[in-house]
Design an enzyme around this catalytic site. Structure first.
Site, PDB file in Angstrom:
ATOM      1  N   GLY A  12       0.828  -1.209   0.000  1.00 25.34           N
ATOM      2  CA  GLY A  12       0.000   0.000   0.000  1.00 25.34           C
ATOM      3  C   GLY A  12       0.860   1.255   0.000  1.00 25.34           C
ATOM      4  N   ILE A  14       1.486   3.718   2.392  1.00 28.15           N
ATOM      5  CA  ILE A  14       2.432   3.932   3.495  1.00 28.15           C
ATOM      6  C   ILE A  14       3.385   2.740   3.623  1.00 28.15           C
ATOM      7  CG2 ILE A  14       2.631   4.277   6.000  1.00 28.15           C
ATOM      8  CD1 ILE A  14      -0.122   5.739   5.812  1.00 28.15           C
ATOM      9  N   LEU A  82      -0.018  -3.195   8.851  1.00 34.64           N
ATOM     10  CA  LEU A  82      -0.692  -2.082   8.158  1.00 34.64           C
ATOM     11  C   LEU A  82      -1.945  -2.519   7.413  1.00 34.64           C
ATOM     12  CD1 LEU A  82       2.755  -1.517   7.048  1.00 34.64           C
ATOM     13  CD2 LEU A  82       1.575   0.658   7.215  1.00 34.64           C
ATOM     14  N   TYR A 155     -15.942   1.782  10.661  1.00 31.69           N
ATOM     15  CA  TYR A 155     -14.484   1.833  10.479  1.00 31.69           C
ATOM     16  C   TYR A 155     -13.816   2.265  11.783  1.00 31.69           C
ATOM     17  CZ  TYR A 155      -9.988   3.365   8.538  1.00 31.69           C
ATOM     18  OH  TYR A 155      -8.655   3.546   8.288  1.00 31.69           O
ATOM     19  N   LYS A 159     -11.487  -0.172  14.168  1.00 35.18           N
ATOM     20  CA  LYS A 159     -10.101   0.207  14.479  1.00 35.18           C
ATOM     21  C   LYS A 159      -9.902   0.350  15.990  1.00 35.18           C
ATOM     22  CE  LYS A 159      -7.714   0.644  10.644  1.00 35.18           C
ATOM     23  NZ  LYS A 159      -6.435  -0.067  10.457  1.00 35.18           N
TER      24      LYS A 159
END
Ligand code: UDP
Length: 333
Positions: A12, A14, A82, A155, A159
């Site tokens: 991805g 990052i 990640l 979301y 998280k």
């Protein structure tokens, strides 16, 4: 012997910057990615240059497959987890996948990490602050989430559950974990496909197409250069005092979104117009609860590792534009 770092979601935006950085520092890097939002082209050069010598390995698979995860965790000295569903568009359009990959992926990674006692960094987000207006957001501040009928909060909630799970492993068995809450991050190779505003605006500006600002454009954000973020991550991974803790990572240079659009047009010398569009038009009748301000307190990480961002917003816009021009956006490079 060099350290082996496992990066789930390493293809991805990052992750691929982090992979490059760690390889340059002499690490061996393993990337596990199912390429759902990541792109192989982000890491293709690493694969070409370092795979043969054993310093880089790409595994095309999902974090939900615990057997695969287990083998890689055993091989690694440290884990950067990640892998996640990412971007407003995906979160709104694929809510089941969003929840399952976030919660299920972290569950599987942490279980394996616990089995082999590997230091693990769990990636969370400024979204966990929800619609709190208690800015700047501090890691120990209260969170404020909306109704479950609005998918965007799934979301944030998923998280937050990842954070609870990571901290629970630390509390119960002293598994060394670090939780990072990333605020808006931008830089080369970020795709605007999932709604990220900086690459979306820069792409439109280079093509001479209108930049669309959602709502009034008075909502503000702080954008941190991905190169700064990568340095923050490396610092926390190597810092004993960070273990078992949560850290904000982001910039404190705040800008309104309408102002950002103007800045992008100016710095790219574009003739694009700036248009405003309602949230209902973008997200349908259900609308979308946008956050007005998203400003981190970065005192904690500064105190713990000495990190502060070094690059400003103009540098971000210029770097994103330069990378896009190289790809041929807006005409021949
Ligand atoms: N935004 C916008 N136009 C776009 C994309 C995003 O005005 O084409 C706005 C969006 O509504 C939000 C801000 O820009 O207020 C940042 O959006 P992004 O999706 O990049 O990040 P997040 O909302 O997660 O902070």
């Amino acid at each position: 012997m060099s350290r082996t770092s496992l990066l789930t979601g390493g293809a991805g935006f990052i992750g691929s910057h982090l992979a490059r950085h760690l390889i340059a520092k002499g690490h061996r890097v393993i990337v596990l990615d199912d390429l759902s939002t990541g792109r192989f082209s982000n890491i293709e050069d690493l694969d070409r240059t370092h795979a043969a010598e054993g310093r880089f390995k790409f595994i095309f698979d999902s974090v939900l497959h615990e057997r695969v995860v287990e083998d890689l965790v055993r091989e690694a000295d440290e884990i950067y987890h990640l892998a996640s569903a990412v971007g407003v568009n995906l979160i709104m359009n694929e809510p089941v996948r969003t929840i399952e990959t976030i919660v299920g992926g972290t569950h599987s990674v942490l279980r394996c990490a616990a089995r082999y006692r590997r230091r693990t960094m769990v990636f969370s987000t400024s979204e966990v602050y929800g619609k709190s207006s208690d800015v700047p957001f501090r890691e120990d501040g209260d969170r404020l989430e909306g109704a479950t009928s609005r998918h965007r909060w799934a979301y944030s909630c998923a998280k937050a559950l990842d954070e609870f799970l990571a901290l629970a492993h630390w509390k119960q068995t002293r598994l060394p974990v670090v939780v990072v809450r990333l605020f808006n991050t931008a830089g080369p190779r970020q795709t605007g496909q999932y709604g990220m505003v900086v690459p979306s605006f820069v792409r439109c500006a280079l093509r001479g197409e209108p930049l669309t600002v959602y709502g009034t454009g008075e909502q503000s954000r702080c954008f941190c250069h991905v190169a700064d973020v990568v340095e923050a991550l490396e610092g926390l991974m190597g810092c004993e005092a960070a273990t078992g803790q949560v850290f904000n990572i982001g910039s404190t240079e705040e800008i309104g979104i309408l102002e950002l659009a103007r800045r992008v047009v100016e710095l790219t010398e574009s003739r694009s117009e700036i248009q405003r569009i309602s949230y209902e038009k973008v997200y349908g009748a259900d609308g979308f609860e946008d956050m007005q301000r998203r400003l981190p307190s970065i005192d904690k990480i500064a105190r713990t590792t000495g990190w502060r961002p070094k690059r400003g917003l103009n540098e971000i816009i210029r770097d994103v534009a330069a990378a896009m021009r190289e790809e041929g956006v807006g005409g021949e490079p």
